[in-house]
Design a protein around this motif. Structure first.
Motif, PDB file in Angstrom:
ATOM      1  N   ASN A 143     -47.107   8.307   0.332  1.00 23.21           N
ATOM      2  CA  ASN A 143     -46.608   7.059   0.899  1.00 23.21           C
ATOM      3  C   ASN A 143     -47.270   5.894   0.170  1.00 23.21           C
ATOM      4  N   ALA A 153     -41.830   6.301   2.523  1.00 25.45           N
ATOM      5  CA  ALA A 153     -42.577   7.523   2.220  1.00 25.45           C
ATOM      6  C   ALA A 153     -41.637   8.596   1.703  1.00 25.45           C
ATOM      7  N   GLU A 157     -51.915   5.333   7.516  1.00 21.00           N
ATOM      8  CA  GLU A 157     -51.670   6.149   6.318  1.00 21.00           C
ATOM      9  C   GLU A 157     -52.861   6.194   5.359  1.00 21.00           C
TER      10      GLU A 157
END
Length: 142
Positions: A11, A3, A55
C-alpha cells in the motif's frame, strides 16, 4: 482503494515508510519504526484510526519481525537489507499494541479491506504478525 494487496508492504503508506527508512542513517531507523508504531498505538480505542497511521504500523511491524526472525528475503523485498540494524526486543510490546489497535473496528485500513471484500484475508495477515510479535515478547520476558 489504492492498495494492491493485503501484504504489509502493498500500500502507498507502507511504501512511503520504506522510502523514508532507506534514506535514514542506521541510528535513525529504530526511531522511525518506533514512531510509526506509536502513531497507531496511541490512538484511543473508539477514536478513528486513519489508514495513514495504521498501514505504516503494519509495515513497521513486518520490518521489525523480519529482522529479529532472520528473514532476509523480506528485508530484501523491501530493499532494506543493509538499512535495518538489530531491533531491540523492547520494541515488540509496541508492535503488539499497534497491531492490536489496527485490528479494531474503528481502523480505516481494516474497514477498507472489509469493503473491498478482502477483510478476512487482510486480518489474517495482520493477526499472523501479531502472533509472531506476541511470541517475541513472551520470549523476551520469559
Amino acid at each position: 482503494m489504492s492498495a494492491s494487496g493485503v501484504g504489509p508492504f502493498e500500500n502507498d503508506s507502507a511504501m512511503d515508510l520504506l522510502d523514508e527508512l532507506r534514506g535514514l542513517a542506521e541510528g535513525e531507523v529504530i526511531d522511525a519504526l518506533r514512531d510509526a508504531l506509536s502513531a497507531a498505538a496511541e490512538v484511543e480505542p473508539g477514536d478513528f484510526l486513519d489508514r495513514d497511521l495504521g498501514e505504516p504500523a503494519v509495515a513497521a511491524s513486518a520490518v521489525s519481525l523480519a529482522k529479529i526472525k532472520g528473514r532476509g528475503s523480506v528485508l530484501e523485498e523491501a530493499e532494506l537489507t543493509d538499512v535495518v540494524p538489530e531491533i531491540p526486543s523492547s520494541i515488540f510490546s509496541l508492535v503488539v499494541s499497534a497491531l492490536s489497535r489496527v485490528l479494531q473496528e474503528d481502523s480505516e485500513a481494516y474497514g477498507l479491506w472489509i469493503d473491498a471484500g478482502r477483510g478476512d484475508e487482510w486480518k489474517a495477515e495482520v493477526e499472523r504478525l501479531l502472533n509472531e510479535a506476541d511470541e517475541v515478547t513472551q520470549g523476551a520476558s520469559g
